[in-house]
Design a protein around this motif. Structure first.
Motif, PDB file in Angstrom:
ATOM      1  N   LYS A 226       0.836  -1.264   0.086  1.00  0.00           N
ATOM      2  CA  LYS A 226       0.162  -0.063   0.001  1.00  0.00           C
ATOM      3  C   LYS A 226       0.879   1.121   0.087  1.00  0.00           C
ATOM      4  CE  LYS A 226      -3.955  -1.683   2.513  1.00  0.00           C
ATOM      5  NZ  LYS A 226      -4.593  -2.463   1.619  1.00  0.00           N
ATOM      6  N   CYS A 227       2.103   1.203  -0.656  1.00  0.00           N
ATOM      7  CA  CYS A 227       2.828   2.194  -0.557  1.00  0.00           C
ATOM      8  C   CYS A 227       3.180   3.093   0.660  1.00  0.00           C
ATOM      9  CB  CYS A 227       2.613   3.197  -1.546  1.00  0.00           C
ATOM     10  SG  CYS A 227       2.517   2.745  -3.398  1.00  0.00           S
ATOM     11  N   GLY A 228       3.283   2.106   1.876  1.00  0.00           N
ATOM     12  CA  GLY A 228       3.725   2.808   2.980  1.00  0.00           C
ATOM     13  C   GLY A 228       2.520   3.197   3.883  1.00  0.00           C
ATOM     14  N   LYS A 229       1.049   3.288   3.533  1.00  0.00           N
ATOM     15  CA  LYS A 229       0.162   3.827   4.302  1.00  0.00           C
ATOM     16  C   LYS A 229      -0.381   2.941   5.533  1.00  0.00           C
ATOM     17  CE  LYS A 229      -4.868   4.778   3.512  1.00  0.00           C
ATOM     18  NZ  LYS A 229      -5.915   5.239   2.662  1.00  0.00           N
ATOM     19  N   PRO A 230      -0.224   3.426   6.524  1.00  0.00           N
ATOM     20  CA  PRO A 230      -0.401   2.375   7.858  1.00  0.00           C
ATOM     21  C   PRO A 230      -1.638   1.965   7.847  1.00  0.00           C
ATOM     22  CG  PRO A 230       0.358   4.773   8.279  1.00  0.00           C
ATOM     23  CD  PRO A 230      -0.180   5.092   7.020  1.00  0.00           C
ATOM     24  N   ALA A 231      -1.898   0.575   8.403  1.00  0.00           N
ATOM     25  CA  ALA A 231      -3.146   0.290   8.534  1.00  0.00           C
ATOM     26  C   ALA A 231      -3.925   0.627   9.772  1.00  0.00           C
ATOM     27  CB  ALA A 231      -2.945  -1.424   8.773  1.00  0.00           C
ATOM     28  N   GLN A 232      -3.119   1.159  10.925  1.00  0.00           N
ATOM     29  CA  GLN A 232      -3.456   1.906  12.019  1.00  0.00           C
ATOM     30  C   GLN A 232      -2.898   3.063  12.379  1.00  0.00           C
ATOM     31  OE1 GLN A 232      -2.171  -1.088  14.593  1.00  0.00           O
ATOM     32  NE2 GLN A 232      -4.216  -2.396  14.443  1.00  0.00           N
ATOM     33  N   THR A 233      -3.550   4.132  12.702  1.00  0.00           N
ATOM     34  CA  THR A 233      -3.257   5.405  12.672  1.00  0.00           C
ATOM     35  C   THR A 233      -2.199   5.364  13.926  1.00  0.00           C
ATOM     36  OG1 THR A 233      -5.066   5.965  14.222  1.00  0.00           O
ATOM     37  CG2 THR A 233      -4.910   6.884  11.692  1.00  0.00           C
ATOM     38  N   THR A 234      -2.169   4.464  14.826  1.00  0.00           N
ATOM     39  CA  THR A 234      -1.327   4.360  15.966  1.00  0.00           C
ATOM     40  C   THR A 234       0.075   4.294  15.619  1.00  0.00           C
ATOM     41  OG1 THR A 234      -1.850   2.144  16.085  1.00  0.00           O
ATOM     42  CG2 THR A 234      -2.891   3.582  17.786  1.00  0.00           C
ATOM     43  N   THR A 235       0.286   3.713  14.351  1.00  0.00           N
ATOM     44  CA  THR A 235       1.701   3.588  14.022  1.00  0.00           C
ATOM     45  C   THR A 235       2.160   4.857  13.829  1.00  0.00           C
ATOM     46  OG1 THR A 235       0.763   1.720  12.646  1.00  0.00           O
ATOM     47  CG2 THR A 235       2.915   2.163  12.167  1.00  0.00           C
ATOM     48  N   LEU A 236       1.527   5.848  13.545  1.00  0.00           N
ATOM     49  CA  LEU A 236       2.175   7.141  13.109  1.00  0.00           C
ATOM     50  C   LEU A 236       2.458   8.108  14.480  1.00  0.00           C
ATOM     51  CD1 LEU A 236      -0.747   8.334  10.649  1.00  0.00           C
ATOM     52  CD2 LEU A 236       1.826   7.743  10.094  1.00  0.00           C
ATOM     53  N   ASP A 237       2.100   7.528  15.707  1.00  0.00           N
ATOM     54  CA  ASP A 237       2.560   7.909  16.748  1.00  0.00           C
ATOM     55  C   ASP A 237       3.836   8.778  17.052  1.00  0.00           C
ATOM     56  OD1 ASP A 237      -0.117   7.929  17.678  1.00  0.00           O
ATOM     57  OD2 ASP A 237       0.210   6.338  19.327  1.00  0.00           O
ATOM     58  N   PRO A 238       4.846   8.133  16.783  1.00  0.00           N
ATOM     59  CA  PRO A 238       6.032   8.642  17.163  1.00  0.00           C
ATOM     60  C   PRO A 238       6.457   9.457  15.922  1.00  0.00           C
ATOM     61  CG  PRO A 238       6.379   6.155  16.167  1.00  0.00           C
ATOM     62  CD  PRO A 238       4.814   6.461  16.318  1.00  0.00           C
ATOM     63  N   LEU A 239       5.654   9.665  14.923  1.00  0.00           N
ATOM     64  CA  LEU A 239       5.981  10.693  13.919  1.00  0.00           C
ATOM     65  C   LEU A 239       5.204  11.947  13.970  1.00  0.00           C
ATOM     66  CD1 LEU A 239       6.509   7.864  11.249  1.00  0.00           C
ATOM     67  CD2 LEU A 239       8.186   9.681  11.890  1.00  0.00           C
ATOM     68  N   ILE A 240       4.091  11.710  14.717  1.00  0.00           N
ATOM     69  CA  ILE A 240       3.431  12.940  14.942  1.00  0.00           C
ATOM     70  C   ILE A 240       3.942  14.258  15.829  1.00  0.00           C
ATOM     71  CG2 ILE A 240       1.300  14.047  16.130  1.00  0.00           C
ATOM     72  CD1 ILE A 240      -0.127  11.336  15.620  1.00  0.00           C
ATOM     73  N   ASP A 241       4.200  15.359  15.205  1.00  0.00           N
ATOM     74  CA  ASP A 241       5.028  16.626  15.735  1.00  0.00           C
ATOM     75  C   ASP A 241       4.253  16.950  16.896  1.00  0.00           C
ATOM     76  OD1 ASP A 241       6.419  16.214  13.488  1.00  0.00           O
ATOM     77  OD2 ASP A 241       5.621  18.075  12.439  1.00  0.00           O
TER      78      ASP A 241
END
Ligand code: GSH
Ligand code: FE2
Length: 358
Positions: A226-241
């Motif tokens: 999926k070109c790196g689209k996370p399945a769960q938004t929690t995967t983004l936590d460390p990257l949220i500014d």
């Protein structure tokens, strides 16, 4: 041209930045999810505009930052049509060109490590980005993702060893810290693929590599399809500014806040001045309400600080206070940023000062 080789130590992956200096258009080859913030900071500091992220293949060992960078910087995602990935903006066909300014990369089909692998060759054939088709004295494994040793042998011979000997080869990984090789060198010295080695010898070699599967494989392949689209938004936590201030992240790895923001939020933060007492009380003065905790004793005196209220560190030029953010981070303070430009910029921009001389 502007060129940078970037490294992800977790997966031993190389990411390549290629930009045209005049138009400022930049491409990133194989960006890594966890390094998106670093790569975005570098692009910003170099004053570039990210046009495309390019994948050499659907990776099995790390997740691509393609989707994340598209959302951060508005880039377009390019990957080979044969990759089977969804969600890309451009599906590359063999020999298609990817433009940046007046320059381009040519996509060369180099299947074998996976069935959808592409290598990218610079227009003047001085550089080739070979992904996992050709490594420095090695090559990618061929035991999963429709890997095929015979296909890899033929791809390398047809589409890479046909390049000039002097063409530099930049691989997708190196597990020993080596950075670059050339077509001529690999034709002579690659222990698997040198010109003197026959196809059956190569297949024999590749059938007996005896490697364990990549640790991240079960997460990485579905995400990369999926070109790196996370399945769960929690995967983004460390990257949220951080949200407590409009912070910028530098390529040096430091969070910074601008003087105009601090001026309006003096009471909302703990201002920690890390200079020596004679500087704090000297001609530059200090930011109103600043607490003096010199850098040398900062770790010991950090117990005086609250972990709840954000901290802005200050020094003369912003250099020592950048290091102070690192030390405070190690002490467990999560909301810490450096005052960009230190007291020098604070004074130049004529913000309020306690003490000091005009
Ligand atoms: N230990 C690594 C293995 C990585 C791996 O298998 N890498 C692939 C490229 S995606 C490869 O071809 N490796 C070749 C080799 O290790 O010789 C991990 O768990 O991620
Ligand atoms: Fe790979």
């Amino acid at each position: 041209m502007i060129f940078r080789q970037l490294y992800d130590p977790q997966s031993s992956t190389y990411t390549y930045l290629l930009a045209d200096a005049a138009s400022r258009e930049v491409l990133l080859i194989d960006p890594v999810f966890e390094q998106a913030r670093r790569d975005a900071a570098l692009i910003e500091e170099l004053g570039l505009r990210l046009k495309y992220t390019l994948e050499t293949h659907v990776h099995a060992d790390h997740v691509t930052a393609a989707w994340l960078l598209k959302h951060k910087l508005g880039s377009r995602i390019a990957i080979s049509a044969a990759s089977g990935a969804e969600g890309a903006d451009v599906y590359l066909q063999p020999h298609e060109k990817v433009q940046f300014g007046p320059r381009h990369l040519e996509a060369r089909p180099t299947a074998g490590h996976t069935s959808g692998c592409m290598s990218y060759v610079l227009d003047d054939q001085t550089m080739a980005f070979t992904g996992d088709a050709l490594f420095i004295r090695g090559c990618g494994r061929t035991d999963f993702q429709n890997g095929d040793a015979r296909a890899l042998y033929r791809s390398v011979r047809t589409h890479l060893f046909s390049l000039p000997d002097r063409c530099l080869v930049y691989p997708g990984h190196d597990y020993r810290g080596l950075t670059v090789t050339s077509i001529g060198e690999e034709k002579l010295y690659n222990p698997r693929l040198a010109e003197s080695i026959g196809e059956n010898d190569f297949v024999g070699y590749m059938t007996h590599l005896g490697l364990a599967h990549p640790k991240q494989m079960d997460v990485a392949i579905p995400a990369n399809l999926k070109c790196g689209k996370p399945a769960q938004t929690t995967t983004l936590d460390p990257l949220i500014d951080p949200t407590w201030a409009p912070l910028t992240y530098t390529f040096a790895g430091i969070w910074e806040v601008q003087p105009h923001w601090l001026e309006e939020h003096l009471r909302d933060v703990q201002i920690v001045d890390v200079r020596e007492p004679d500087e704090f009380n000297g001609p530059l003065g200090h930011v109103p309400g600043a607490k003096l905790l010199p850098l040398g004793g900062l770790v010991a005196s950090a117990t005086q600080l609250s972990k709840e209220k954000p901290i802005v560190t200050v020094c003369r030029s912003g250099a020592r206070s950048a290091q102070a953010t690192v030390l405070l981070g190690k002490c467990g303070f999560e909301k810490v940023a450096n005052l960009s430009g230190g007291m020098l910029r604070w004074r130049t921009q004529r913000y309020a000062v306690e003490g000091g001389v005009d």
